[in-house]
Design a protein around this motif. Structure first.
Motif, PDB file in Angstrom:
ATOM      1  N   LEU A 156       0.805  -1.224   0.000  1.00  0.00           N
ATOM      2  CA  LEU A 156       0.000   0.000   0.000  1.00  0.00           C
ATOM      3  C   LEU A 156       0.839   1.275   0.000  1.00  0.00           C
ATOM      4  CD1 LEU A 156      -2.768  -0.990   2.577  1.00  0.00           C
ATOM      5  CD2 LEU A 156      -3.009  -0.841   0.094  1.00  0.00           C
ATOM      6  N   LEU A 157       2.133   1.158   0.271  1.00  0.00           N
ATOM      7  CA  LEU A 157       2.981   2.346   0.404  1.00  0.00           C
ATOM      8  C   LEU A 157       2.963   3.252  -0.831  1.00  0.00           C
ATOM      9  CD1 LEU A 157       4.606   3.519   2.678  1.00  0.00           C
ATOM     10  CD2 LEU A 157       6.628   2.348   1.798  1.00  0.00           C
ATOM     11  N   PRO A 158       3.014   2.726  -2.061  1.00  0.00           N
ATOM     12  CA  PRO A 158       2.943   3.621  -3.226  1.00  0.00           C
ATOM     13  C   PRO A 158       1.658   4.446  -3.259  1.00  0.00           C
ATOM     14  CG  PRO A 158       3.707   1.447  -3.888  1.00  0.00           C
ATOM     15  CD  PRO A 158       3.256   1.322  -2.466  1.00  0.00           C
ATOM     16  N   PHE A 159       0.555   3.861  -2.805  1.00  0.00           N
ATOM     17  CA  PHE A 159      -0.703   4.613  -2.764  1.00  0.00           C
ATOM     18  C   PHE A 159      -0.639   5.720  -1.710  1.00  0.00           C
ATOM     19  CE2 PHE A 159      -1.711   0.355  -4.309  1.00  0.00           C
ATOM     20  CZ  PHE A 159      -2.400   0.644  -5.476  1.00  0.00           C
ATOM     21  N   SER A 160       0.088   5.453  -0.609  1.00  0.00           N
ATOM     22  CA  SER A 160       0.275   6.480   0.399  1.00  0.00           C
ATOM     23  C   SER A 160       1.104   7.638  -0.146  1.00  0.00           C
ATOM     24  CB  SER A 160       0.954   5.896   1.646  1.00  0.00           C
ATOM     25  OG  SER A 160       0.121   4.973   2.300  1.00  0.00           O
ATOM     26  N   VAL A 161       2.107   7.316  -0.960  1.00  0.00           N
ATOM     27  CA  VAL A 161       2.933   8.369  -1.578  1.00  0.00           C
ATOM     28  C   VAL A 161       2.069   9.238  -2.493  1.00  0.00           C
ATOM     29  CG1 VAL A 161       4.848   8.819  -3.151  1.00  0.00           C
ATOM     30  CG2 VAL A 161       5.048   7.030  -1.406  1.00  0.00           C
ATOM     31  N   LEU A 162       1.216   8.604  -3.274  1.00  0.00           N
ATOM     32  CA  LEU A 162       0.325   9.353  -4.156  1.00  0.00           C
ATOM     33  C   LEU A 162      -0.649  10.204  -3.351  1.00  0.00           C
ATOM     34  CD1 LEU A 162      -0.735   9.946  -6.995  1.00  0.00           C
ATOM     35  CD2 LEU A 162      -2.175   7.898  -6.814  1.00  0.00           C
ATOM     36  N   TYR A 163      -1.222   9.622  -2.312  1.00  0.00           N
ATOM     37  CA  TYR A 163      -2.135  10.363  -1.443  1.00  0.00           C
ATOM     38  C   TYR A 163      -1.411  11.535  -0.802  1.00  0.00           C
ATOM     39  CZ  TYR A 163      -5.105  11.301   2.649  1.00  0.00           C
ATOM     40  OH  TYR A 163      -5.872  11.908   3.614  1.00  0.00           O
ATOM     41  N   GLY A 164      -0.180  11.303  -0.351  1.00  0.00           N
ATOM     42  CA  GLY A 164       0.599  12.364   0.274  1.00  0.00           C
ATOM     43  C   GLY A 164       0.877  13.511  -0.678  1.00  0.00           C
ATOM     44  N   LEU A 165       1.107  13.195  -1.948  1.00  0.00           N
ATOM     45  CA  LEU A 165       1.350  14.241  -2.948  1.00  0.00           C
ATOM     46  C   LEU A 165       0.111  15.119  -3.116  1.00  0.00           C
ATOM     47  CD1 LEU A 165       3.112  15.543  -5.125  1.00  0.00           C
ATOM     48  CD2 LEU A 165       2.247  13.800  -6.731  1.00  0.00           C
ATOM     49  N   VAL A 166      -1.039  14.472  -3.186  1.00  0.00           N
ATOM     50  CA  VAL A 166      -2.300  15.218  -3.324  1.00  0.00           C
ATOM     51  C   VAL A 166      -2.511  16.130  -2.112  1.00  0.00           C
ATOM     52  CG1 VAL A 166      -4.806  15.011  -3.470  1.00  0.00           C
ATOM     53  CG2 VAL A 166      -3.343  13.472  -4.796  1.00  0.00           C
ATOM     54  N   ILE A 167      -2.278  15.575  -0.903  1.00  0.00           N
ATOM     55  CA  ILE A 167      -2.448  16.357   0.322  1.00  0.00           C
ATOM     56  C   ILE A 167      -1.464  17.525   0.352  1.00  0.00           C
ATOM     57  CG2 ILE A 167      -2.133  16.282   2.827  1.00  0.00           C
ATOM     58  CD1 ILE A 167      -4.741  15.083   1.938  1.00  0.00           C
ATOM     59  N   TRP A 168      -0.220  17.274  -0.066  1.00  0.00           N
ATOM     60  CA  TRP A 168       0.797  18.334  -0.058  1.00  0.00           C
ATOM     61  C   TRP A 168       0.396  19.460  -0.990  1.00  0.00           C
ATOM     62  CZ3 TRP A 168       3.998  20.854  -3.468  1.00  0.00           C
ATOM     63  CH2 TRP A 168       5.043  21.597  -2.915  1.00  0.00           C
ATOM     64  N   ILE A 169      -0.061  19.135  -2.192  1.00  0.00           N
ATOM     65  CA  ILE A 169      -0.474  20.168  -3.157  1.00  0.00           C
ATOM     66  C   ILE A 169      -1.650  20.969  -2.604  1.00  0.00           C
ATOM     67  CG2 ILE A 169      -1.500  20.527  -5.444  1.00  0.00           C
ATOM     68  CD1 ILE A 169       0.130  18.111  -6.413  1.00  0.00           C
ATOM     69  N   ARG A 170      -2.625  20.263  -2.023  1.00  0.00           N
ATOM     70  CA  ARG A 170      -3.792  20.950  -1.465  1.00  0.00           C
ATOM     71  C   ARG A 170      -3.384  21.924  -0.359  1.00  0.00           C
ATOM     72  NH1 ARG A 170      -6.968  19.990   3.055  1.00  0.00           N
ATOM     73  NH2 ARG A 170      -9.165  20.677   2.898  1.00  0.00           N
ATOM     74  N   ASN A 171      -2.525  21.471   0.557  1.00  0.00           N
ATOM     75  CA  ASN A 171      -2.110  22.344   1.652  1.00  0.00           C
ATOM     76  C   ASN A 171      -1.320  23.544   1.165  1.00  0.00           C
ATOM     77  OD1 ASN A 171      -3.212  21.140   4.037  1.00  0.00           O
ATOM     78  ND2 ASN A 171      -1.700  19.496   3.895  1.00  0.00           N
TER      79      ASN A 171
END
Length: 353
Positions: A8-23
């Motif tokens: 699941l770690l690659p999906f967490s990286v993708l999710y983290g990128l989305v969260i980082w851009i939003r913030n």
């Protein structure tokens, strides 16, 4: 690291990128957020559930309610309605959510509202004359810029990896703790040492120095769920067997507390915000009857109680000795003094300007 987490770690990286851009869009002003000229206090967390936001919100209501016209606002998770709604004491969890209903029943004179659009909800409450708004679980609602943000971390989680969903249980980047005005480490056990607290303070340190306080959990005597001819409170002792029924994110502290009080604790655990049905209640009844001890009772949480008090379930529950365990936060005197000083000064200074 388990194989599942690794997968699941690659999906967490993708999710983290989305969260980082939003913030960053909010931080850099590319997406507009709204601030208010009255005290707006946010209580939230970075992980998914179980950090004690409701007891902390109740603490703030007790602290500020005698001084100001206070209202609470939340999304009303799990409700079947939409838009702004002011909660009444005879509402149901399906209409307004379990936690807002819990607030209203514990503080009948408090204005409790729900709205998925927090900016809209705050605006309406201020228009109605409220002086201080406390928002439960709105740290990630970046469209609203709080005047004072309280960020909670569960004590037990501080030694675990801070991985994002879905590999971990963080819904926001651990670095976003820098937006907080105050950090509170909740559910701190009484035996926690000062050295361990200092280690946690160092792990939470950020470029912007934020006070880090610690609080534990306190439990009251179990009280009846429904009016009947039983005693208003139940006695937990070494001869008692307990069927613990929970639908909350982290029931471990309550289980540990009951285990230290009673002879036996049988735990019937449901998912967070579980919507109890007649079939679920019949299962509770069967599990209760399976306990051989004649001195036995059913214990549940304040949040679960709001859903179990649905009128559709009353006829099934009338023969069961169901009790609710009240919960509250417990600060050491030094930490409590600092918390109250920060919050009261913030509210006073904001309203004075």
């Amino acid at each position: 690291m388990t194989y599942l987490r690794a997968f699941l770690l690659p999906f967490s990286v993708l999710y983290g990128l989305v969260i980082w851009i939003r913030n960053r869009c909010y931080d850099w002003g590319w997406i507009r957020n709204t601030a208010f000229d009255k005290p707006v206090i946010v209580v939230g967390n970075l992980a998914v559930g179980g950090t004690g936001k409701s007891p902390m919100t109740e603490y703030l209501v007790k602290l500020l309610g005698g001084r100001y016209r206070v209202a609470t606002l939340s999304r009303g998770y799990g409700r079947q309605t939409r838009g702004f709604l002011e909660v009444a004491g005879d509402d149901t969890a399906e209409r307004c959510g379990d936690e807002p209903l819990q607030f209203k029943r514990k503080f009948p004179r408090l204005t409790v509202a729900v709205d998925e659009d927090r900016v809209h909800g705050v605006r309406l409450l201020l228009q109605r004359g409220h002086e201080v708004i406390v928002l439960d679980d709105a740290y990630q609602h970046r469209a609203l810029r709080p005047g004072f943000a309280i960020l909670l971390f569960d004590y037990r989680s501080m030694s675990l990896p801070k991985w994002l969903l879905p590999a971990g249980n963080y819904r926001d980047d651990f670095r976003e703790r820098r937006r907080a005005d105050l950090i509170v480490v909740t559910k701190t056990p009484p035996m926690a040492t000062e050295a361990e607290k200092q280690r946690i303070r160092r792990s939470l340190a950020a470029a912007r120095q934020v006070p880090v306080l610690f609080c534990g959990i306190g439990y009251g005597a179990p009280v009846k769920l429904l009016p009947d001819d039983r005693a208003d409170t139940a006695l937990l002792d070494a001869t008692c067997s307990v069927l613990l029924v929970t639908g909350i994110a982290n029931p471990a502290p309550l289980y540990d507390y009951l285990r230290a009080q009673a002879q036996e604790v049988v735990h019937l655990r449901y998912p967070d915000h579980y919507r109890y049905t007649p079939a679920a209640v019949r299962r509770i009844i069967r599990r209760f009857r399976d306990i051989s001890n004649s001195n036995k009772l059913v214990v549940t949480t304040e949040k679960d109680a709001q859903r179990l008090m649905d009128p559709a379930l009353h006829s099934l529950l009338t023969d069961l000795p169901v009790y609710v365990v009240p919960i509250h936060v417990k600060f050491e005197e030094r930490d409590e003094d600092l918390l109250q000083q920060l919050l009261l000064s913030y509210c006073h200074d904001t309203l004075k300007n």
